[in-house]
Design a protein around this motif. Sequence first.
Motif, short mmCIF file in Angstrom:
data_model
loop_
_atom_site.label_atom_id
_atom_site.label_comp_id
_atom_site.label_asym_id
_atom_site.label_seq_id
_atom_site.Cartn_x
_atom_site.Cartn_y
_atom_site.Cartn_z
N LYS A 245 0.83 -1.20 0.00
CA LYS A 245 0.00 0.00 0.00
C LYS A 245 0.86 1.26 0.00
O LYS A 245 1.85 1.36 0.73
N LEU A 246 0.48 2.20 -0.86
CA LEU A 246 1.18 3.49 -0.93
C LEU A 246 0.42 4.58 -0.18
O LEU A 246 0.97 5.30 0.63
N MET A 247 -0.87 4.71 -0.47
CA MET A 247 -1.67 5.76 0.17
C MET A 247 -3.15 5.44 0.06
O MET A 247 -3.57 4.65 -0.79
N THR A 248 -3.93 6.08 0.93
CA THR A 248 -5.38 5.98 0.90
C THR A 248 -5.95 7.28 0.35
O THR A 248 -5.56 8.37 0.80
N VAL A 249 -6.84 7.17 -0.61
CA VAL A 249 -7.44 8.34 -1.22
C VAL A 249 -8.50 8.92 -0.29
O VAL A 249 -9.38 8.18 0.17
N SER A 257 -5.75 13.25 -8.41
CA SER A 257 -5.48 14.55 -7.77
C SER A 257 -4.93 14.33 -6.37
O SER A 257 -4.04 15.07 -5.92
N ALA A 258 -5.46 13.33 -5.67
CA ALA A 258 -4.97 13.01 -4.33
C ALA A 258 -3.52 12.51 -4.39
O ALA A 258 -2.69 12.86 -3.55
N MET A 259 -3.22 11.70 -5.41
CA MET A 259 -1.85 11.20 -5.56
C MET A 259 -0.90 12.34 -5.90
O MET A 259 0.24 12.38 -5.41
N ASP A 266 6.95 14.89 1.87
CA ASP A 266 8.30 14.33 1.99
C ASP A 266 8.32 12.86 1.61
O ASP A 266 9.18 12.40 0.83
N GLU A 267 7.38 12.08 2.15
CA GLU A 267 7.32 10.65 1.84
C GLU A 267 6.94 10.43 0.38
O GLU A 267 7.53 9.60 -0.31
N GLY A 268 5.95 11.21 -0.11
CA GLY A 268 5.50 11.06 -1.48
C GLY A 268 6.54 11.48 -2.49
O GLY A 268 6.57 10.97 -3.62
N GLY A 269 7.42 12.42 -2.11
CA GLY A 269 8.47 12.87 -3.02
C GLY A 269 9.42 11.76 -3.38
O GLY A 269 9.86 11.65 -4.53
N GLU A 270 9.76 10.91 -2.40
CA GLU A 270 10.64 9.77 -2.66
C GLU A 270 9.98 8.78 -3.61
O GLU A 270 10.61 8.25 -4.53
#
Length: 280
Positions: A245-249, A257-259, A266-270
Amino acid sequence: MATKKPAAKKVEKVEEVTQEQAAPMPTEKIKKPTKPEWEIKDRVYYLTGRHSPLTHTIPSRHTRKHSLLYFDPEEGIQKELRYATNQVSPFKNDQKGESTLGHIMFRNGDLMVPKEKQNLQKLLSLYHPFKGRMYEEFDAQEEAYDDLEMLDLQTDAAVFAREMDIDDAEAILRVEMGSAVNKLSSKEIKRDLRLFARSNPELFLELAQDENVGLRNTAIKAAEAGVIALSQDQRTFSWGSNGRKLMTVPFDENPYSAMAAYFKTDEGGEIFRSIEKKIN
């Protein structure tokens, strides 16, 4: 015998009076704003909205179903409106004698009222509550200003489209065309981008200045390539390779758009940098 000294004469002090002190400054009269003059001319009215029916009738008198009232700020009262073809005033209380009621009908979305029908013109231009909601009066100067504004937007959009790199162009077209953009060559993308900029310059400029458009495009391309996966309920993103799992919308939000917003953390940038390496 001593002589008396002559008494000194009283010298009256005369104050110099300047011209400014003598004459009071004239007070400037405040000019009251004047009402714009009513011009006697033929007038054209048109229905607003997307549709132009063959015929469309709007209320011409006050009824329980359609309220046609005008508040007169000078008299502080509401006046009932009524279109009568044989009366001078559009106000019922000012109409004298027997009145012949008329209809207000638009044909093919337009209504031309000649200058001889001043009562109908004033009703439509000044008092009718449907003006600005259902119809507008044609104004050549205003139309020219709108046309000039649109030409400026098209010029700005054309400059943006010509100088835009292929990745940004693809991101913008993906918003308009979806996954069909994947089948286009670079020249086709540039051509369609310019056509889009010319046909809808306002939306194009908005997308061109939206920093999330490129991030959203990356998320879509990654999903199409299988690098990431979106669950069937469109609530969860995960890695395509291992299902982690990466993220919950968030609820009631577009998943891509949420992604895009997640990529800016910071976490999503990696994760974004990792995805870019895999799809490029």
